[in-house]
Scaffold this active site. Sequence first.
Site, PDB file in Angstrom:
ATOM      1  CG  HIS A 149      -1.934  -1.080   1.252  1.00  0.00           C
ATOM      2  ND1 HIS A 149      -2.727  -1.386   0.180  1.00  0.00           N
ATOM      3  CD2 HIS A 149      -2.260  -1.960   2.238  1.00  0.00           C
ATOM      4  CE1 HIS A 149      -3.509  -2.417   0.497  1.00  0.00           C
ATOM      5  NE2 HIS A 149      -3.233  -2.783   1.740  1.00  0.00           N
TER       6      HIS A 149
ATOM      7  N   GLY B 189      -2.067   2.382   4.921  1.00  0.00           N
ATOM      8  CA  GLY B 189      -2.520   1.051   5.303  1.00  0.00           C
ATOM      9  C   GLY B 189      -1.472   0.145   5.917  1.00  0.00           C
TER      10      GLY B 189
ATOM     11  CG  ASP C 267      -2.686  -8.631   1.161  1.00  0.00           C
ATOM     12  OD1 ASP C 267      -1.806  -8.820   2.014  1.00  0.00           O
ATOM     13  OD2 ASP C 267      -3.750  -8.023   1.386  1.00  0.00           O
TER      14      ASP C 267
ATOM     15  CG  HIS D  18      -6.452  -5.616   2.193  1.00  0.00           C
ATOM     16  ND1 HIS D  18      -5.788  -6.346   3.165  1.00  0.00           N
ATOM     17  CD2 HIS D  18      -7.682  -5.355   2.674  1.00  0.00           C
ATOM     18  CE1 HIS D  18      -6.599  -6.517   4.200  1.00  0.00           C
ATOM     19  NE2 HIS D  18      -7.750  -5.927   3.931  1.00  0.00           N
TER      20      HIS D  18
ATOM     21  CG  ASP E 244      -4.806 -10.404   3.847  1.00  0.00           C
ATOM     22  OD1 ASP E 244      -4.589 -11.120   2.857  1.00  0.00           O
ATOM     23  OD2 ASP E 244      -4.436  -9.205   3.921  1.00  0.00           O
TER      24      ASP E 244
ATOM     25  CE1 TYR F 226      -2.987  -6.439   9.021  1.00  0.00           C
ATOM     26  CE2 TYR F 226      -4.079  -7.641   7.246  1.00  0.00           C
ATOM     27  CZ  TYR F 226      -3.173  -6.688   7.670  1.00  0.00           C
ATOM     28  OH  TYR F 226      -2.444  -5.992   6.742  1.00  0.00           O
TER      29      TYR F 226
END
Length: 305
Positions: free
Chosen positions: A123, A131, A160, A162, A237, A280
């Site tokens: 990010h 982020g 990922d 994201h 994640d 996370y």
Amino acid sequence: MRLPLIHHPGYTFDWPERHPFPMAKFRALRQQLSTLGFDDDPLIDWITPTTPSSTQLLRAHTEGWLQAFYLGDSDPKARKRSGFPWSPQLVERTLLEVGGTLSTLRSALETGLACNTAGGTHHAYPNAASGYCLLNDLVVAAHEAMAVYGIKHILVIDCDVHQGDGTAYAFQNDPRVFTCSIHGVDNFPFTKRHSDRDIALPRGTDDKAYQDVLEREIPALLDQVRPELVLYDAGADVHAGDRLGHFELTLEGLYRRDFFVLEQCGRRDIAVAAVIGGGYDRDLTALAERHAQLFLAARTLIRQT
């Protein structure tokens, strides 16, 4: 064939216990890999990285941002965007992480495959943090590959959950680096950048749906781009238990994903530098087990060659 694994104990340092970013996961992952026999495996080489040089960082980041990174950004909005409380320890830890991915790059070009027990800070922009990402290790490594090793075609495979917006932005006008992001359509960042190939998947995506996408996209992409190097962000994640993911992959699904990507690259003799990306969870043991799937897949592949 040997498998270099890159780790530094400085990836983890004293950190606010309730902070959403699980800084202790890097230590937990290293312990998990020890439990899984990676310390005693004769095919495994553990490498301790060093911090990058200013020259390496300045290929990817502006001088102004690096100064703010080193000294602490005084802009409250900038601090909020990073998500991190600034400290000299955080600076050192971030530099070690980038150095780790540079070591992973060097090792991958020597052996064909190497993995970092950190990295994937996709990010971060050339001139700003975002982020939980202060410096973009993938961008630094890609520039190093081109400037030092003469690599002309790089493919970033970002799995990922994201979108890798900072990486996409950094290389939006550089035809030498093809960026591919497979991510959640409704997840952070909420303003997406344009990767060369974006595959946005809905909430609840499970093992089968995800694997179907991989099998459709990855071989075709490798044959289209014909990269000399793949930078692989193996974010954990996407797992069903992740607090920020919203996908439904199992441990088996994570392993299958990582093995498929690595095996497809190996089949084409493409060097792969892999990083662990996001993950996370307050349960560090569970989180380390998810991140460990990348290393288990890499070890299986090495044993088969």
